[in-house]
Enzyme design. Structure first.
Site, PDB file in Angstrom:
ATOM      1  N   ARG A   1      32.521 -22.034 -34.236  1.00  0.00           N
ATOM      2  CA  ARG A   1      33.718 -22.195 -35.500  1.00  0.00           C
ATOM      3  C   ARG A   1      35.109 -22.584 -34.614  1.00  0.00           C
ATOM      4  O   ARG A   1      35.800 -23.338 -35.221  1.00  0.00           O
ATOM      5  CB  ARG A   1      33.876 -21.124 -36.282  1.00  0.00           C
ATOM      6  CG  ARG A   1      34.936 -21.164 -37.343  1.00  0.00           C
ATOM      7  CD  ARG A   1      34.817 -19.881 -38.303  1.00  0.00           C
ATOM      8  NE  ARG A   1      35.817 -19.803 -39.317  1.00  0.00           N
ATOM      9  CZ  ARG A   1      35.982 -20.425 -40.519  1.00  0.00           C
ATOM     10  NH1 ARG A   1      35.242 -21.136 -40.935  1.00  0.00           N
ATOM     11  NH2 ARG A   1      37.138 -19.918 -41.105  1.00  0.00           N
TER      12      ARG A   1
ATOM     13  N   ILE B   1      40.465 -25.000 -43.193  1.00  0.00           N
ATOM     14  CA  ILE B   1      39.134 -24.775 -43.130  1.00  0.00           C
ATOM     15  C   ILE B   1      38.770 -23.340 -43.810  1.00  0.00           C
ATOM     16  O   ILE B   1      39.616 -22.733 -43.816  1.00  0.00           O
ATOM     17  CB  ILE B   1      38.787 -24.480 -41.464  1.00  0.00           C
ATOM     18  CG1 ILE B   1      37.356 -24.068 -41.224  1.00  0.00           C
ATOM     19  CG2 ILE B   1      39.581 -23.489 -40.839  1.00  0.00           C
ATOM     20  CD1 ILE B   1      37.065 -24.159 -39.770  1.00  0.00           C
ATOM     21  N   SER B   2      37.780 -23.538 -44.593  1.00  0.00           N
ATOM     22  CA  SER B   2      37.499 -22.463 -45.779  1.00  0.00           C
ATOM     23  C   SER B   2      37.125 -21.104 -44.886  1.00  0.00           C
ATOM     24  O   SER B   2      36.712 -21.135 -43.642  1.00  0.00           O
ATOM     25  CB  SER B   2      36.302 -22.817 -46.617  1.00  0.00           C
ATOM     26  OG  SER B   2      36.644 -24.208 -47.129  1.00  0.00           O
ATOM     27  N   GLN B   3      37.270 -20.044 -45.564  1.00  0.00           N
ATOM     28  CA  GLN B   3      36.868 -18.690 -44.972  1.00  0.00           C
ATOM     29  C   GLN B   3      35.325 -18.587 -44.844  1.00  0.00           C
ATOM     30  O   GLN B   3      34.745 -19.420 -45.780  1.00  0.00           O
ATOM     31  CB  GLN B   3      37.324 -17.820 -46.217  1.00  0.00           C
ATOM     32  CG  GLN B   3      37.069 -16.264 -46.203  1.00  0.00           C
ATOM     33  CD  GLN B   3      37.234 -15.508 -47.362  1.00  0.00           C
ATOM     34  OE1 GLN B   3      37.437 -15.911 -48.357  1.00  0.00           O
ATOM     35  NE2 GLN B   3      36.743 -14.263 -47.348  1.00  0.00           N
ATOM     36  N   PRO B   4      34.778 -18.003 -43.883  1.00  0.00           N
ATOM     37  CA  PRO B   4      33.626 -18.189 -43.549  1.00  0.00           C
ATOM     38  C   PRO B   4      32.617 -17.664 -44.708  1.00  0.00           C
ATOM     39  O   PRO B   4      31.745 -18.310 -44.894  1.00  0.00           O
ATOM     40  CB  PRO B   4      33.366 -17.200 -42.246  1.00  0.00           C
ATOM     41  CG  PRO B   4      34.783 -17.149 -41.755  1.00  0.00           C
ATOM     42  CD  PRO B   4      35.746 -17.329 -42.651  1.00  0.00           C
TER      43      PRO B   4
END
Ligand code: SAH
Length: 204
Positions: A27, A53-56
């Protein structure tokens, strides 16, 4: 690094292919230099041009909800950093992704290529999907429109699934899972409240 165990498995994501893919994709390669130390933390991060970038956990939730298997064809709308596309490619899917901001599209393509992910990337308004490559077994939308784009629904194969946040700009949105039965009937299920960047439209 315990991103997968602490943030994703602990919240109930069970798909072994999703967990393995998210453990494998680096990531930190998808975030900018200033944010390297936060790459595996439990929140979204800026990627420039007002995007994130989205939260995992949200990546895991959406990917699991797609319910796809290796070899399936998946379309992503909103390439952003390329991270979600890399997770899908790591799962053995045939990945198509569309980004509306050319600079982000170019950077994501370079990152994906450097990591060896064979993703087909396009730069356009994803509202219209990717007609030449349709139909898709899964469609994942990572920006929030205020209504369901009908062209996307039309590009799902029978048995296909679309995962998409929908809601008014500046408000909390609902994450929806639309699945198309073999007879064409569409089932809608809510996966809960989410906060995505707005889905923007190309100027005419
Ligand atoms: N999936 C991304 C997160 C992207 S944030 C990742 O893993 O990093 C949402 C992205 O959707 C932004 O890059 C934004 O520019 C893009 N976007 C917004 N509206 C769009 C549209 N109509 N077509 C394609 N991309 C769009």
């Amino acid at each position: 690094m315990s991103m997968v165990e602490d943030q994703i498995e602990a919240r109930g994501i069970e798909s072994s292919s999703v967990l393995a893919a998210m453990a494998a994709v680096p990531r930190h390669r998808f975030v900018q230099d200033d944010w390297q130390g936060s790459a595996y933390r439990d929140h979204p991060l800026p990627i420039g041009y007002g995007q994130t970038i989205s939260q995992p956990y949200i990546v895991a939730l959406m990917t699991e909800a797609l319910d796809v298997a290796p070899g399936d064809r998946v379309l992503e709308i909103g390439t952003g950093s390329g991270y979600q596309a890399a997770v899908l490619a790591e799962m053995g899917l045939e990945v198509y992704t569309i980004e509306i901001i050319p600079e982000l599209a170019a950077r994501a393509e370079a990152t994906l290529r450097a990591l060896g992910y064979a993703v087909k990337a396009g730069t356009s308004d994803g509202y219209f999907g990717w007609l030449e490559e349709a139909p898709f077994d899964g469609i994942i939308v990572t920006a929030a429109p205020d209504h369901l784009p009908q062209p996307l629904l039309g590009q799902l194969a029978p048995g296909g699934v679309m995962v998409i946040p929908v809601g008014p700009i500046g408000a909390v949105q609902t994450l929806w899972r639309f699945s198309v039965a073999d007879d064409g009937a569409v089932l809608a299920e809510s996966l809960g409240a989410v906060a995505f960047v707005p889905f923007t439209r190309a100027e005419e």
